[in-house]
Write an enzyme that holds these catalytic residues in place. Structure first.
Site, mmCIF file in Angstrom:
data_model
loop_
_atom_site.group_PDB
_atom_site.id
_atom_site.type_symbol
_atom_site.label_atom_id
_atom_site.label_comp_id
_atom_site.label_asym_id
_atom_site.label_seq_id
_atom_site.Cartn_x
_atom_site.Cartn_y
_atom_site.Cartn_z
ATOM 1 N N LYS A 175 29.502 27.942 31.681
ATOM 2 C CA LYS A 175 30.620 27.871 30.729
ATOM 3 C C LYS A 175 30.379 28.976 29.706
ATOM 4 O O LYS A 175 29.544 28.843 28.811
ATOM 5 C CB LYS A 175 30.629 26.496 30.056
ATOM 6 C CG LYS A 175 31.992 26.010 29.559
ATOM 7 C CD LYS A 175 32.676 26.891 28.549
ATOM 8 C CE LYS A 175 32.205 26.678 27.140
ATOM 9 N NZ LYS A 175 32.824 27.645 26.183
ATOM 10 N N GLU A 250 18.174 27.713 23.340
ATOM 11 C CA GLU A 250 17.964 29.054 22.758
ATOM 12 C C GLU A 250 18.935 29.149 21.585
ATOM 13 O O GLU A 250 20.130 29.387 21.784
ATOM 14 C CB GLU A 250 18.277 30.145 23.799
ATOM 15 C CG GLU A 250 17.379 30.115 25.035
ATOM 16 C CD GLU A 250 16.056 30.843 24.825
ATOM 17 O OE1 GLU A 250 15.772 31.288 23.691
ATOM 18 O OE2 GLU A 250 15.305 30.972 25.803
ATOM 19 N N CYS A 284 21.053 36.714 17.570
ATOM 20 C CA CYS A 284 20.184 35.580 17.215
ATOM 21 C C CYS A 284 18.895 36.085 16.590
ATOM 22 O O CYS A 284 18.354 35.473 15.675
ATOM 23 C CB CYS A 284 19.897 34.744 18.450
ATOM 24 S SG CYS A 284 19.187 35.685 19.806
ATOM 25 N N GLU A 383 21.498 31.553 8.695
ATOM 26 C CA GLU A 383 21.907 32.659 9.564
ATOM 27 C C GLU A 383 23.279 33.162 9.100
ATOM 28 O O GLU A 383 24.239 32.388 9.068
ATOM 29 C CB GLU A 383 21.998 32.095 10.989
ATOM 30 C CG GLU A 383 21.991 33.125 12.066
ATOM 31 C CD GLU A 383 22.020 32.485 13.459
ATOM 32 O OE1 GLU A 383 22.698 31.448 13.649
ATOM 33 O OE2 GLU A 383 21.395 33.052 14.367
#
Ligand code: NAD
Length: 480
Positions: A175, A250, A284, A383
């Site tokens: 997906k 992750e 990331c 983040e």
């Protein structure tokens, strides 16, 4: 090459989603709609899982390792042969400068090349046991693996996660991220051309709350690999517990780079800048926290400011330092962080510029360097997913470690020093899945195990380590 726009790939056939609905593909460089993808449903996911199960029972389940290796190698060759089309699409869909998109395409090909060579090199063991026994272990595929990935590096992440899963003989349901699914579809087409049998690699684009949740909640999936935000990753792990399915997560990061006074600054500067602005900071492993030892703090901030003032932002096709952010939501999220930082009096030391002819509808932001940021400030803890570098001074190793390890994340870190003993000491004490010494770069290094600790996730992808995660050990004990 053939795009199969608006389709799902199930059992080797491109077909309409059961919803018959589509989602628009928006070009982040100008805000225009340039295509669409299917809005995959729970029903599509169910059929994709069934087709993967069927493929496991068919040719793929019986294929010898050297043949599986050849098919993965074929795919790597086809990716390189089609690299221009893939590069153009990745650049447009994600909004990343064309040269960065090309690096991603090559990395994707390299994953399949690396893993094609690994297929027949993962062995079981024989284990000394009782006198009249022989005990051995086999490494077997989980069966059907579900893969949910984000929009920021589609090709690289497909290479690492689907590459690892296929190597161990699993059948996959992917997906992709709804904001950028196009190159996943192109890869599905190339996998069929490479000779990978129908049903081995299924793709259902769609929304996370619909197709994504269905992939986690339905039975028939034996392992989940999730790459995305920490918020969704926690939910995925919770939902996967209902079927007791193992999960690799992750997730996000807030990676530090630590620069000691003896570092080679001229070598470090391009790495420091690139690690903050690559893919417009939507990475990331973006190393947005730059920790600098006090004696060189002013000097290095000045050098970095000069670099930031030169940065240029514009459409992906112009191939400048930064493209746009992925969408308006991400842009306004970043702007809120920056507004708050300004209102708190933080020192905005340098900024790049957006080129004059950048289309008005694009999601452009200027790269920004903010200096003297308190390590516990929200912008140094969360983040941001934008081209922002934060500089933070430190006095000694202990303080550097405290600051570096002082966020909820632990994905990647780096240390810049010529002192060999300090290099090892710091590397051991940093809480992150990867540590780079006198360099930085999580994206390359297909061979290097990658993954996080703390809220950056668990499990490893990339390298041989990934192959242990994509397989289960079976122990066979034979009494003579
Ligand atoms: P996201 O978590 O919003 O979405 C990731 C994927 O999860 C998408 O495909 C989305 O459709 C799907 N999803 C959303 N809700 C879901 C649900 N309820 N159930 C199942 N699936 C669902 O993340 P994003 O905005 O696409 O990507 C950015 C994030 O990804 C950042 O936090 C970044 O750090 C992280 N990321 C991590 C890595 C890594 O390797 N550690 C790599 C790239 C990106």
């Amino acid at each position: 090459m053939k795009l199969n726009e608006g389709k799902v790939l199930i059992d080797g056939k491109w077909q309409d989603s059961s919803s018959g609905e589509i989602l628009p593909s928006i070009d982040p460089s100008d805000g225009s709609q340039f295509g669409f993808i299917a809005r995959g449903t729970s029903e599509d996911i169910k059929r994709a899982i069934q087709s993967a199960q069927k493929a496991l029972d068919g040719k793929w389940g019986k294929i010898i390792p050297s043949e599986r290796s050849r098919l993965l190698y074929n795919l790597s060759v086809l990716i390189l042969e089609n690299q221009d089309d893939l590069t153009e699409m990745e650049a447009q869909d994600v909004g990343k400068p064309i040269s960065q998109a090309r690096v991603d395409v090559k990395a994707c090909a390299r994953y399949f090349e690396f893993y094609s060579g690994a297929v027949d090199k993962i062995h079981g063991e024989t284990i000394p046991f009782l006198e009249d026994y022989t005990v051995l272990t086999l490494r077997e595929p989980h069966g059907v693996t579900g893969h949910i990935i984000p929009w920021n590096y589609p090709l690289q992440i497909i290479g690492r996660t689907i590459g690892g899963a296929l190597t161990m003989g699993n059948c996959c349901v992917l997906k992709p991220g709804e904001e950028a699914s196009k190159t996943a579809l192109m890869l599905g087409e190339l996998a069929l051309q490479a000779g990978i049998p129908p049903g081995v690699f299924n793709i259902v684009p769609g929304l996370g709350v619909e197709a994504g949740e269905a992939l986690i909640n339905q039975s028939g999936v034996d392992h989940i690999s999730f790459t995305g935000s920490t918020k969704v990753g926690k939910l995925v792990q919770k939902n996967a517990a209902n079927n007791a399915v193992p999960v690799t997560l992750e997730l996000g990061g807030k990676s530090p780079q630590i620069i000691f006074a003896d570092a080679d600054l001229h070598m470090a500067i391009p790495f420091l800048v690139n690690a903050s602005i690559q893919n417009c900071g939507q990475t990331c492993s973006a190393a947005s926290r730059v920790l600098i030892e006090r004696p060189i703090y002013e000097y290095l901030v000045e050098l970095l400011s000069k670099e930031f003032n030169k940065l240029q932002v514009g459409p992906a096709q112009r191939n400048l330092d930064c493209g746009p952010l992925i969408n308006k939501k991400q842009k306004s999220r970043l702007e809120k962080y920056l507004k708050k930082a300004k209102s708190e009096g933080l020192n905005f030391a340098a900024e790049g510029k957006i080129v004059d002819d950048a289309p008005k509808g694009g999601n452009y932001v200027k790269p920004i360097l903010i200096r003297d940021v308190p390590p516990d400030n929200v912008i140094a803890q969360e983040e941001l997913f934008g081209p922002v570098m934060l500089t933070i001074p430190f006095e000694d190793e202990a303080e550097a470690l405290n600051i570096a390890n002082g966020t909820p994340y632990g994905l990647v870190s780096s240390v810049w020093t010529k002192d060999g003993s300090r290099q090892f000491q710091m590397a051991k004490k940093l809480k992150s899945g990867q540590v780079f010494i006198n360099n930085y770069g999580a994206g390359g290094g297909v061979e290097l195990p990658f993954g996080g600790v703390k809220l950056s996730g668990h499990g490893r992808e990339k390298g041989f380590e990934s192959l242990y995660g994509f397989s289960v050990t079976k122990t066979i004990a034979i009494k003579h």
